[in-house]
Design a protein around this motif. Structure first.
Motif, PDB file in Angstrom:
ATOM      1  N   PHE A  95     -25.694  78.734  27.949  1.00  0.00           N
ATOM      2  CA  PHE A  95     -27.609  79.243  27.830  1.00  0.00           C
ATOM      3  C   PHE A  95     -28.014  80.812  27.613  1.00  0.00           C
ATOM      4  O   PHE A  95     -26.856  81.755  27.655  1.00  0.00           O
ATOM      5  CB  PHE A  95     -27.629  78.665  29.490  1.00  0.00           C
ATOM      6  CG  PHE A  95     -27.055  79.915  30.231  1.00  0.00           C
ATOM      7  CD1 PHE A  95     -27.437  80.399  31.272  1.00  0.00           C
ATOM      8  CD2 PHE A  95     -25.929  79.698  31.608  1.00  0.00           C
ATOM      9  CE1 PHE A  95     -26.651  80.676  31.907  1.00  0.00           C
ATOM     10  CE2 PHE A  95     -25.001  79.611  31.885  1.00  0.00           C
ATOM     11  CZ  PHE A  95     -25.351  81.183  32.202  1.00  0.00           C
ATOM     12  N   GLY A  96     -29.286  81.538  27.839  1.00  0.00           N
ATOM     13  CA  GLY A  96     -29.510  82.433  27.993  1.00  0.00           C
ATOM     14  C   GLY A  96     -30.625  82.663  26.929  1.00  0.00           C
ATOM     15  O   GLY A  96     -31.970  81.431  27.285  1.00  0.00           O
ATOM     16  N   VAL A  97     -30.935  84.466  26.497  1.00  0.00           N
ATOM     17  CA  VAL A  97     -32.144  84.447  26.244  1.00  0.00           C
ATOM     18  C   VAL A  97     -31.912  85.465  25.137  1.00  0.00           C
ATOM     19  O   VAL A  97     -30.604  86.319  25.288  1.00  0.00           O
ATOM     20  CB  VAL A  97     -33.451  85.004  27.129  1.00  0.00           C
ATOM     21  CG1 VAL A  97     -34.345  85.896  26.538  1.00  0.00           C
ATOM     22  CG2 VAL A  97     -33.658  83.940  28.197  1.00  0.00           C
ATOM     23  N   GLY A  98     -32.443  85.459  24.045  1.00  0.00           N
ATOM     24  CA  GLY A  98     -32.678  86.338  23.145  1.00  0.00           C
ATOM     25  C   GLY A  98     -31.834  85.930  21.637  1.00  0.00           C
ATOM     26  O   GLY A  98     -31.046  85.015  21.497  1.00  0.00           O
ATOM     27  N   ALA A  99     -31.570  87.222  20.774  1.00  0.00           N
ATOM     28  CA  ALA A  99     -30.638  86.880  20.082  1.00  0.00           C
ATOM     29  C   ALA A  99     -29.315  86.823  19.480  1.00  0.00           C
ATOM     30  O   ALA A  99     -28.675  86.516  20.030  1.00  0.00           O
ATOM     31  CB  ALA A  99     -31.490  87.982  18.824  1.00  0.00           C
ATOM     32  N   GLY A 100     -28.657  85.347  18.749  1.00  0.00           N
ATOM     33  CA  GLY A 100     -27.635  85.711  18.035  1.00  0.00           C
ATOM     34  C   GLY A 100     -26.887  84.651  17.530  1.00  0.00           C
ATOM     35  O   GLY A 100     -28.130  83.780  16.983  1.00  0.00           O
ATOM     36  N   GLY A 101     -26.255  83.801  18.034  1.00  0.00           N
ATOM     37  CA  GLY A 101     -25.940  82.315  17.571  1.00  0.00           C
ATOM     38  C   GLY A 101     -24.895  81.773  18.138  1.00  0.00           C
ATOM     39  O   GLY A 101     -23.978  82.081  19.420  1.00  0.00           O
ATOM     40  N   LEU A 102     -24.942  80.683  18.173  1.00  0.00           N
ATOM     41  CA  LEU A 102     -23.708  79.422  18.733  1.00  0.00           C
ATOM     42  C   LEU A 102     -23.340  78.722  17.354  1.00  0.00           C
ATOM     43  O   LEU A 102     -24.589  77.780  16.675  1.00  0.00           O
ATOM     44  CB  LEU A 102     -24.937  78.419  19.523  1.00  0.00           C
ATOM     45  CG  LEU A 102     -23.476  77.425  20.238  1.00  0.00           C
ATOM     46  CD1 LEU A 102     -22.282  78.267  21.701  1.00  0.00           C
ATOM     47  CD2 LEU A 102     -24.328  76.241  20.851  1.00  0.00           C
ATOM     48  N   PHE A 103     -22.432  78.554  16.730  1.00  0.00           N
ATOM     49  CA  PHE A 103     -21.769  77.628  16.218  1.00  0.00           C
ATOM     50  C   PHE A 103     -20.507  76.915  16.760  1.00  0.00           C
ATOM     51  O   PHE A 103     -19.825  77.185  17.485  1.00  0.00           O
ATOM     52  CB  PHE A 103     -21.120  78.620  15.203  1.00  0.00           C
ATOM     53  CG  PHE A 103     -22.031  79.643  14.286  1.00  0.00           C
ATOM     54  CD1 PHE A 103     -22.701  79.158  13.144  1.00  0.00           C
ATOM     55  CD2 PHE A 103     -22.481  80.891  14.969  1.00  0.00           C
ATOM     56  CE1 PHE A 103     -23.757  80.431  13.149  1.00  0.00           C
ATOM     57  CE2 PHE A 103     -23.527  81.588  14.488  1.00  0.00           C
ATOM     58  CZ  PHE A 103     -24.158  81.454  13.926  1.00  0.00           C
ATOM     59  N   ARG A 104     -19.740  75.642  16.149  1.00  0.00           N
ATOM     60  CA  ARG A 104     -19.373  75.148  16.391  1.00  0.00           C
ATOM     61  C   ARG A 104     -18.570  75.030  14.800  1.00  0.00           C
ATOM     62  O   ARG A 104     -18.910  74.597  13.795  1.00  0.00           O
ATOM     63  CB  ARG A 104     -19.780  73.904  16.355  1.00  0.00           C
ATOM     64  CG  ARG A 104     -18.414  72.736  16.773  1.00  0.00           C
ATOM     65  CD  ARG A 104     -18.829  71.811  17.479  1.00  0.00           C
ATOM     66  NE  ARG A 104     -19.984  70.372  16.831  1.00  0.00           N
ATOM     67  CZ  ARG A 104     -21.248  70.101  18.187  1.00  0.00           C
ATOM     68  NH1 ARG A 104     -20.549  70.242  18.589  1.00  0.00           N
ATOM     69  NH2 ARG A 104     -22.277  69.688  16.642  1.00  0.00           N
ATOM     70  N   LEU A 105     -17.043  74.980  14.720  1.00  0.00           N
ATOM     71  CA  LEU A 105     -16.246  74.516  13.482  1.00  0.00           C
ATOM     72  C   LEU A 105     -15.593  73.266  13.521  1.00  0.00           C
ATOM     73  O   LEU A 105     -14.803  73.234  14.640  1.00  0.00           O
ATOM     74  CB  LEU A 105     -15.528  76.002  13.170  1.00  0.00           C
ATOM     75  CG  LEU A 105     -14.494  75.411  12.397  1.00  0.00           C
ATOM     76  CD1 LEU A 105     -15.666  75.574  10.818  1.00  0.00           C
ATOM     77  CD2 LEU A 105     -13.142  76.531  11.727  1.00  0.00           C
ATOM     78  N   ARG A 106     -16.036  72.480  12.651  1.00  0.00           N
ATOM     79  CA  ARG A 106     -15.508  71.098  12.836  1.00  0.00           C
ATOM     80  C   ARG A 106     -15.486  70.108  11.497  1.00  0.00           C
ATOM     81  O   ARG A 106     -16.208  70.451  10.762  1.00  0.00           O
ATOM     82  CB  ARG A 106     -16.352  70.324  13.709  1.00  0.00           C
ATOM     83  CG  ARG A 106     -16.245  68.469  13.817  1.00  0.00           C
ATOM     84  CD  ARG A 106     -17.468  67.953  14.831  1.00  0.00           C
ATOM     85  NE  ARG A 106     -17.315  67.905  16.301  1.00  0.00           N
ATOM     86  CZ  ARG A 106     -17.941  67.291  16.997  1.00  0.00           C
ATOM     87  NH1 ARG A 106     -18.880  66.957  16.729  1.00  0.00           N
ATOM     88  NH2 ARG A 106     -18.018  67.805  17.886  1.00  0.00           N
ATOM     89  N   ASP A 107     -14.105  69.938  11.352  1.00  0.00           N
ATOM     90  CA  ASP A 107     -13.527  69.854  10.419  1.00  0.00           C
ATOM     91  C   ASP A 107     -13.780  70.556   9.134  1.00  0.00           C
ATOM     92  O   ASP A 107     -13.445  69.393   8.181  1.00  0.00           O
ATOM     93  CB  ASP A 107     -14.038  68.056  10.216  1.00  0.00           C
ATOM     94  CG  ASP A 107     -14.167  66.939  11.436  1.00  0.00           C
ATOM     95  OD1 ASP A 107     -12.596  66.813  11.836  1.00  0.00           O
ATOM     96  OD2 ASP A 107     -14.802  66.314  11.774  1.00  0.00           O
TER      97      ASP A 107
END
Length: 318
Positions: A174-186
């Motif tokens: 959760f949050g506010v503002g720029a950035g990234g959320l990534f997942r490395l899968r297979d």
């Protein structure tokens, strides 16, 4: 990486200026942390960018890692914030944003951990929205106390909640503002940052704006056609410019996943330079979680054209 060598040197050069009467205001060039709870192994780092190192400016990114509670009922919070660019005290605003959200989550950790285990997504989203609202509202109030405009003492804020219960693989962002959320899968990178269209509910204090005034038949047609903004009514304040919405995502991790939450300083090169993503895939896909020093080296891989602070937290799923 990139189309040429980075402009700045690879190591710190100039220290930020210090006030002998306020040494507590100094910010370390690099922060590194890690832990292992439940099914996940956490690595977290915050590094001053090449540009700030060259100019002797403090790191605008702040990082907080905290455990609330004990045993399988514990809840781990990772919070990262980035102070507004080219503003005095940006590093202090980022640190305060992390501090206030840490206090808010810590006081509510038992309920939050229960909601995560019970998969109460709606309760989590609304509750975390309120906590974020209050925390950033305090930041705006402090700006007023300092005699600054709210935009001059502001920060983005991005958080990750990790339950210590090994039977629970739910990870909450959760949050506010720029950035990234990534997942490395297979072996493949997935950009799972919540879209703006997914954000619902009232705007977070300081990070939303009221809707523009409704146009009527009496509106100045010529002004509208020319695209010129109609002056606000003298009886109503002009609406603030739109700000970033609250973002939320609760996802269930699979064994072998690596979840990465990061500030804009790492998100931008990850999205813009495929060679960086490929390098981290080779480093992180096999062999288990890296040690602290190895993780720091991975986060610091330099890319031409990207010189901002970098803050990242990664969770390897057993």
């Amino acid at each position: 990486m990139g189309d040429g060598p980075p402009t700045y040197e690879a190591e710190p050069t100039v220290l930020p200026a210090a006030d002998p009467d306020d040494l507590g205001d100094l910010v370390a060039d690099t922060v590194l942390d890690g832990a292992r709870y439940g099914a996940g192994t956490l690595r977290a780092a915050s590094v001053r960018g090449d540009s700030a190192r060259y100019r002797g400016e403090p790191r605008r990114d702040a990082l907080l890692t905290a455990r609330f509670g004990s045993g399988e009922d514990a809840l781990v919070l990772v919070a990262m914030a980035t102070g507004a660019r080219a503003t005095p005290g940006a590093h202090r605003a980022a640190a305060e944003a992390c501090d206030w959200i840490g206090r808010a989550v810590g006081r509510s950790h038992a309920r939050l951990a229960e909601d995560i285990r019970a998969a109460r997504r709606g309760d989590l989203k609304s509750g975390l929205h309120r906590l974020t609202d209050r925390s950033l509202g305090k930041l705006r109030a402090h700006a007023v106390d300092l005699g600054l405009e709210p935009d001059e003492y502001a920060a983005s804020l991005r958080c990750l909640l990790l339950p210590a219960d090994p039977a629970c693989r739910t990870r909450v962002f959760f949050g506010v503002g720029a950035g990234g959320l990534f997942r490395l899968r297979d072996g493949e990178w997935q950009d799972i940052e919540p879209r703006v269209a997914d954000a619902t509910g009232e705007a977070v204090v300081g990070f939303g704006s009221p809707p523009p005034p409704r146009q009527t038949e009496e509106s100045d047609r010529l002004t509208m056609e020319l695209g010129i903004t109609t002056p606000p009514s003298p009886y109503e304040p002009a609406p603030e410019p739109p700000r970033d919405p609250f973002r939320f995502r609760a996802s269930v991790a699979r064994p072998g996943d690596t979840l990465v939450l990061c500030s804009e300083g790492l998100a931008e090169p990850l999205r813009g330079e495929p060679e960086l993503a490929e390098h981290l895939t080779r480093r992180w896909e096999k062999g288990g979680p890296p040690g602290l020093a190895a993780f720091l080296a991975d986060i610091q891989v330099r890319v031409k054209g990207y010189a901002d602070d970098r803050t990242a937290a990664a969770v390897w799923e057993a």
